[in-house]
Design a protein around this motif. Structure first.
Motif, short mmCIF file in Angstrom:
data_model
loop_
_atom_site.label_atom_id
_atom_site.label_comp_id
_atom_site.label_asym_id
_atom_site.label_seq_id
_atom_site.Cartn_x
_atom_site.Cartn_y
_atom_site.Cartn_z
N GLN A 58 -6.13 -6.41 -8.44
CA GLN A 58 -7.41 -6.68 -7.79
C GLN A 58 -7.43 -6.31 -6.32
O GLN A 58 -8.47 -6.39 -5.67
CB GLN A 58 -7.76 -8.17 -7.90
CG GLN A 58 -7.89 -8.68 -9.31
CD GLN A 58 -8.16 -10.17 -9.31
OE1 GLN A 58 -9.27 -10.61 -9.12
NE2 GLN A 58 -7.11 -10.94 -9.52
N SER A 60 -7.43 -3.62 -4.59
CA SER A 60 -8.21 -2.50 -4.07
C SER A 60 -9.71 -2.77 -4.02
O SER A 60 -10.44 -2.02 -3.38
CB SER A 60 -7.95 -1.25 -4.92
OG SER A 60 -8.27 -1.51 -6.28
N TYR A 61 -10.19 -3.83 -4.70
CA TYR A 61 -11.63 -4.05 -4.70
C TYR A 61 -12.04 -5.52 -4.51
O TYR A 61 -13.19 -5.87 -4.72
CB TYR A 61 -12.25 -3.55 -6.01
CG TYR A 61 -11.72 -4.22 -7.26
CD1 TYR A 61 -12.30 -5.39 -7.75
CD2 TYR A 61 -10.65 -3.68 -7.95
CE1 TYR A 61 -11.82 -5.99 -8.89
CE2 TYR A 61 -10.16 -4.28 -9.10
CZ TYR A 61 -10.76 -5.42 -9.57
OH TYR A 61 -10.28 -6.01 -10.70
N TRP A 134 -7.78 7.77 -14.12
CA TRP A 134 -8.27 6.48 -13.60
C TRP A 134 -7.29 5.84 -12.63
O TRP A 134 -7.43 4.66 -12.30
CB TRP A 134 -8.53 5.51 -14.76
CG TRP A 134 -9.47 6.04 -15.78
CD1 TRP A 134 -10.71 6.57 -15.57
CD2 TRP A 134 -9.24 6.10 -17.19
NE1 TRP A 134 -11.27 6.95 -16.74
CE2 TRP A 134 -10.40 6.68 -17.77
CE3 TRP A 134 -8.19 5.72 -18.02
CZ2 TRP A 134 -10.53 6.89 -19.14
CZ3 TRP A 134 -8.32 5.92 -19.38
CH2 TRP A 134 -9.47 6.49 -19.93
N ARG A 135 -6.32 6.59 -12.15
CA ARG A 135 -5.28 6.01 -11.30
C ARG A 135 -5.83 5.47 -9.98
O ARG A 135 -5.18 4.64 -9.34
CB ARG A 135 -4.20 7.04 -11.02
CG ARG A 135 -4.65 8.26 -10.25
CD ARG A 135 -3.49 9.21 -10.01
NE ARG A 135 -2.43 8.55 -9.27
CZ ARG A 135 -1.22 9.07 -9.09
NH1 ARG A 135 -0.92 10.24 -9.62
NH2 ARG A 135 -0.31 8.42 -8.39
N ASP A 136 -7.02 5.94 -9.56
CA ASP A 136 -7.60 5.46 -8.30
C ASP A 136 -7.98 3.98 -8.37
O ASP A 136 -8.17 3.35 -7.33
CB ASP A 136 -8.85 6.28 -7.95
CG ASP A 136 -8.50 7.72 -7.61
OD1 ASP A 136 -7.34 7.96 -7.25
OD2 ASP A 136 -9.40 8.59 -7.72
N LYS A 137 -8.12 3.43 -9.56
CA LYS A 137 -8.46 2.03 -9.72
C LYS A 137 -7.25 1.11 -9.57
O LYS A 137 -7.39 -0.11 -9.55
CB LYS A 137 -9.12 1.79 -11.08
CG LYS A 137 -10.45 2.53 -11.26
CD LYS A 137 -11.08 2.20 -12.57
CE LYS A 137 -12.41 2.93 -12.74
NZ LYS A 137 -13.41 2.51 -11.73
N LEU A 138 -6.07 1.69 -9.49
CA LEU A 138 -4.84 0.91 -9.35
C LEU A 138 -4.43 0.84 -7.89
O LEU A 138 -4.79 1.70 -7.09
CB LEU A 138 -3.73 1.53 -10.18
CG LEU A 138 -3.94 1.57 -11.70
CD1 LEU A 138 -2.79 2.28 -12.38
CD2 LEU A 138 -4.11 0.17 -12.27
#
Length: 226
Positions: A58, A60-61, A134-138
């Motif tokens: 969580q 990153s956002y 989707w690695r940018d969401k990690l």
């Protein structure tokens, strides 16, 4: 991270007691105490393991307090359900989950196989996302992926041991026991070295810089310039 530091010490205390009181498994009349201690130890370690992953996912956002609140909600629900299921199996159905001497119980190895399968799939999915689009969401933390890789390997080996033990292969019980020993003795130092050691070194550096600034403002170093 202070919260995880406290949780780390709590889990370390339980693991130390668990390792020190292994003799309770072989002492008649101590089965209840041993099962309770094992459940508490599993609760503390699993809570730390899930909370760590949930909090970093969580990062990153979500803000710090928001992420912390979501973390304890998620980990509380998962750990609560897991411990409740294990307590029902141990005390309701008398499945010897934490008794190493009883190696042929199908229910024991079946439950541990499912438990390790879920953990292995979780870590495997995180690694899959890391190498996908989707690695940018990690979280962009190398230490996080090092942790996930190590845990994926450990849970995968434990899963193999449980699967072999479930079909009656003696090597599976030996392999699973080895993983359990390594997990209880090395997991908490591994978490501390990976995530918390650098954090407290940074805190010490910031504190030293603050002391230096205060002393400089007070004129302690003026004599060095003359």
């Amino acid at each position: 991270m202070i919260t995880y530091y406290v949780l780390l010490w709590f889990s370390a205390t339980l693991n130390l007691a668990w390792c020190s009181l292994q003799i309770w498994q072989c002492v008649p009349g101590k089965e209840l105490s041993w099962n309770l201690l094992s459940l508490l130890t599993a609760l503390g370690t699993l809570c730390l393991e899930i909370s760590l992953v949930a909090f970093l996912l969580q990062e990153s956002y979500a803000s710090g307090l928001e992420a912390l609140a979501h973390t304890f909600i998620i980990s509380g629900l998962i750990v609560g359900a897991d411990i409740l299921l294990k307590a029902i199996c141990v005390f309701g159905f008398h499945i010897p989950l934490f008794m190493d001497g009883k190696t042929t119980h199908i229910g024991k190895w079946g439950l541990w196989t499912v438990d390790k399968l879920l953990l292995t799939c979780t870590y495997g999915y995180i690694l899959f996302v890391h190498y996908s689009t989707w690695r940018d969401k990690l979280p962009p933390r190398p230490a996080f992926y090092n942790y996930v890789v190590v845990m994926f390997v450990i849970t995968g080996i434990a899963l193999s041991g449980c699967g072999l033990a479930a079909i009656g292969v003696g090597f599976g019980h030996w392999l699973y026991s080895l993983v359990v020993i390594c997990y209880h003795t090395l997991y908490l130092p591994f978490v501390y070295i990976t995530f918390l050691a650098d954090f407290f070194q940074e805190e010490d550096l910031l504190l030293d810089n603050a002391y230096y600034s205060e002393m400089k403002d007070a004129g302690f170093f003026d004599s060095d310039l003359e």
